[in-house]
Design a protein around this motif. Structure first.
Motif, PDB file in Angstrom:
ATOM      1  N   VAL A  79       0.615  -1.412   0.060  1.00 27.77           N
ATOM      2  CA  VAL A  79      -0.248   0.189   0.136  1.00 27.77           C
ATOM      3  C   VAL A  79       0.899   1.014  -0.303  1.00 27.77           C
ATOM      4  CG1 VAL A  79      -1.999  -1.093   1.159  1.00 27.77           C
ATOM      5  CG2 VAL A  79      -0.668  -0.646   1.950  1.00 27.77           C
ATOM      6  N   ASN A  80       2.357   1.405   0.835  1.00 27.40           N
ATOM      7  CA  ASN A  80       2.950   2.544   0.642  1.00 27.40           C
ATOM      8  C   ASN A  80       3.566   2.528  -0.719  1.00 27.40           C
ATOM      9  OD1 ASN A  80       4.311   3.887   3.358  1.00 27.40           O
ATOM     10  ND2 ASN A  80       3.602   1.891   3.569  1.00 27.40           N
ATOM     11  N   ASP A  81       3.779   0.929  -1.729  1.00 24.31           N
ATOM     12  CA  ASP A  81       4.490   1.409  -2.908  1.00 24.31           C
ATOM     13  C   ASP A  81       3.354   2.132  -3.884  1.00 24.31           C
ATOM     14  OD1 ASP A  81       6.778   0.405  -1.961  1.00 24.31           O
ATOM     15  OD2 ASP A  81       6.272  -1.245  -2.538  1.00 24.31           O
ATOM     16  N   VAL A  82       2.019   1.602  -3.860  1.00 27.72           N
ATOM     17  CA  VAL A  82       1.083   2.336  -4.546  1.00 27.72           C
ATOM     18  C   VAL A  82       1.467   4.195  -4.055  1.00 27.72           C
ATOM     19  CG1 VAL A  82      -1.424   2.502  -4.979  1.00 27.72           C
ATOM     20  CG2 VAL A  82      -0.325   0.213  -4.218  1.00 27.72           C
ATOM     21  N   ALA A  83       0.629   4.304  -2.777  1.00 25.99           N
ATOM     22  CA  ALA A  83       0.664   5.803  -2.919  1.00 25.99           C
ATOM     23  C   ALA A  83       2.421   6.577  -3.383  1.00 25.99           C
ATOM     24  CB  ALA A  83       0.821   6.064  -1.406  1.00 25.99           C
ATOM     25  N   GLY A 113      -3.762   8.181  -3.652  1.00 25.20           N
ATOM     26  CA  GLY A 113      -2.491   7.104  -3.736  1.00 25.20           C
ATOM     27  C   GLY A 113      -3.139   5.833  -2.388  1.00 25.20           C
ATOM     28  N   VAL A 114      -3.161   7.031  -0.855  1.00 25.89           N
ATOM     29  CA  VAL A 114      -3.126   6.047  -0.388  1.00 25.89           C
ATOM     30  C   VAL A 114      -4.647   5.353   0.387  1.00 25.89           C
ATOM     31  CG1 VAL A 114      -3.245   7.951   1.391  1.00 25.89           C
ATOM     32  CG2 VAL A 114      -1.951   5.517   2.049  1.00 25.89           C
ATOM     33  N   THR A 115      -5.437   6.675   0.313  1.00 28.15           N
ATOM     34  CA  THR A 115      -7.160   6.817   0.662  1.00 28.15           C
ATOM     35  C   THR A 115      -8.132   6.119  -0.605  1.00 28.15           C
ATOM     36  OG1 THR A 115      -7.295   8.877  -0.069  1.00 28.15           O
ATOM     37  CG2 THR A 115      -6.649   8.710   1.608  1.00 28.15           C
ATOM     38  N   ALA A 116      -7.384   6.149  -1.471  1.00 28.78           N
ATOM     39  CA  ALA A 116      -8.002   5.627  -3.018  1.00 28.78           C
ATOM     40  C   ALA A 116      -9.386   3.947  -2.638  1.00 28.78           C
ATOM     41  CB  ALA A 116      -8.065   5.005  -4.299  1.00 28.78           C
ATOM     42  N   HIS A 120      -6.511   0.164   2.078  1.00 31.16           N
ATOM     43  CA  HIS A 120      -5.080   0.325   1.868  1.00 31.16           C
ATOM     44  C   HIS A 120      -4.784   1.780   3.119  1.00 31.16           C
ATOM     45  CE1 HIS A 120      -3.852  -0.480  -2.435  1.00 31.16           C
ATOM     46  NE2 HIS A 120      -4.670  -1.178  -2.074  1.00 31.16           N
ATOM     47  N   THR A 121      -6.078   2.658   2.877  1.00 30.07           N
ATOM     48  CA  THR A 121      -5.596   3.591   4.478  1.00 30.07           C
ATOM     49  C   THR A 121      -5.588   2.954   6.060  1.00 30.07           C
ATOM     50  OG1 THR A 121      -7.438   5.114   3.232  1.00 30.07           O
ATOM     51  CG2 THR A 121      -6.980   5.385   4.989  1.00 30.07           C
ATOM     52  N   ARG A 122      -6.184   2.084   5.995  1.00 33.00           N
ATOM     53  CA  ARG A 122      -6.356   1.073   7.542  1.00 33.00           C
ATOM     54  C   ARG A 122      -5.106   0.536   7.400  1.00 33.00           C
ATOM     55  NH1 ARG A 122     -11.512  -3.261   9.129  1.00 33.00           N
ATOM     56  NH2 ARG A 122      -9.956  -3.665  11.018  1.00 33.00           N
ATOM     57  N   ILE A 123      -4.740  -0.018   6.400  1.00 32.82           N
ATOM     58  CA  ILE A 123      -3.738  -1.471   6.471  1.00 32.82           C
ATOM     59  C   ILE A 123      -2.456   0.160   7.077  1.00 32.82           C
ATOM     60  CG2 ILE A 123      -1.577  -2.077   5.860  1.00 32.82           C
ATOM     61  CD1 ILE A 123      -3.986  -3.599   5.012  1.00 32.82           C
ATOM     62  N   ALA A 124      -2.159   1.025   6.306  1.00 30.26           N
ATOM     63  CA  ALA A 124      -1.811   2.054   6.138  1.00 30.26           C
ATOM     64  C   ALA A 124      -1.310   2.860   7.701  1.00 30.26           C
ATOM     65  CB  ALA A 124      -0.991   2.585   4.871  1.00 30.26           C
ATOM     66  N   HIS A 184      -4.551   8.683  10.940  1.00 28.61           N
ATOM     67  CA  HIS A 184      -5.336   7.359  11.952  1.00 28.61           C
ATOM     68  C   HIS A 184      -6.162   7.667  12.532  1.00 28.61           C
ATOM     69  CE1 HIS A 184      -5.112   5.908  16.276  1.00 28.61           C
ATOM     70  NE2 HIS A 184      -4.571   4.467  15.278  1.00 28.61           N
ATOM     71  N   ASP A 185      -6.850   9.060  12.777  1.00 30.60           N
ATOM     72  CA  ASP A 185      -7.381   8.905  13.592  1.00 30.60           C
ATOM     73  C   ASP A 185      -8.721   9.229  13.032  1.00 30.60           C
ATOM     74  OD1 ASP A 185      -5.963   9.291  15.676  1.00 30.60           O
ATOM     75  OD2 ASP A 185      -6.358  11.436  16.264  1.00 30.60           O
ATOM     76  N   TRP A 186      -8.539   9.901  11.593  1.00 31.41           N
ATOM     77  CA  TRP A 186     -10.236   8.992  10.742  1.00 31.41           C
ATOM     78  C   TRP A 186      -9.911   8.596  10.445  1.00 31.41           C
ATOM     79  CZ3 TRP A 186     -10.550   8.514   4.981  1.00 31.41           C
ATOM     80  CH2 TRP A 186     -11.083   9.053   4.558  1.00 31.41           C
ATOM     81  N   ALA A 187      -9.080   7.866  10.121  1.00 29.81           N
ATOM     82  CA  ALA A 187      -9.765   6.286  10.031  1.00 29.81           C
ATOM     83  C   ALA A 187     -10.435   5.476  10.350  1.00 29.81           C
ATOM     84  CB  ALA A 187      -8.353   5.404   9.145  1.00 29.81           C
TER      85      ALA A 187
END
Length: 220
Positions: A79-83, A113-116, A120-124, A184-187
């Motif tokens: 997921v980091n590589d995607v962003a 890239g990190v929120t689409a 991904h967002t939750r894992i990252a 983090h807090d938003w997710a």
């Protein structure tokens, strides 16, 4: 490799052993992405859950991964590589822009890239936190890469006279920390805001740390 089961070689069903292994690995990764990123989460998931979701056996799991943590580690890198790839792909297209537009477009590419994919967002930003010293090191290594990237971009902008020259490492680290904390807090639902509001707030922090504000020209 010691401790790993070697899959059978040769062709079966018209596919090579390498092709079959790649397909199994893809199915495990997709199952992990669903369970860690959209389901019960890493800490509430067992290897048998992943195998059930992937439609594969535990024997096949251990052909690909030693532990469930290995699966999470690979997904975190993915997921980091995607962003990162979203930013790298855009970089040549924005070099001619003024600094505000350039940084705005680069950050929005990263955010997209990190929120689409919400998984991904939750894992990252959530599932990777506090799992083990090993994954803490991996997470901090990826943060360090982003800090280096921000410093390189800011130093290049300073060399062109777009922003004042300074030591950018502390503001870069502060900005990366702000991203990780706020995302983090938003997710997890601690911050009641839309994604656009989160992105806009972080963008304002970035532009402010570079010592110009949105709507104003760069330093001369």
């Amino acid at each position: 490799m010691a401790g790993r089961i070697t899959p059978a070689a040769g062709r079966y069903g018209g596919r090579s052993a390498a092709e079959r292994q790649a397909e199994r690995r893809r199915r495990f990764l997709e199952a992990g992405l669903d369970l860690f990123g959209a389901g019960p989460g890493y800490r509430a998931t067992k290897i048998t859950d992943v195998c059930r979701a992937a439609g594969l056996s535990t024997r096949q799991f251990y052909e690909e991964f030693r532990t469930l943590e290995d699966l999470l580690a690979e997904l975190h890198l993915y997921v980091n590589d995607v962003a990162a790839q979203a930013v790298v792909d855009l970089l040549p297209q924005v070099q001619h822009l003024d600094p505000i537009d350039r940084y705005t477009r680069l950050f929005r590419a990263y955010a997209a890239g990190v929120t689409a994919d919400p998984r991904h967002t939750r894992i990252a930003f959530v599932e990777i936190i506090g799992v083990s010293p090993r994954l803490d090191r991996q997470r901090l290594d990826r943060r360090a890469r982003w800090i280096d990237f921000l410093c390189e971009q800011a130093e290049a902008a300073a060399a062109r006279g777009e922003i004042p020259a300074r030591d950018f490492r502390v503001p870069a680290a502060a900005f990366i920390g702000a991203i990780n904390g706020l995302m983090h807090d938003w997710a997890v639902g601690w911050v009641d805001a839309t994604l656009d509001q989160i992105i806009d707030e972080l963008l304002q922090i970035l532009l402010g740390r570079l010592q110009f504000a949105a709507g104003e020209g760069p330093a001369r």
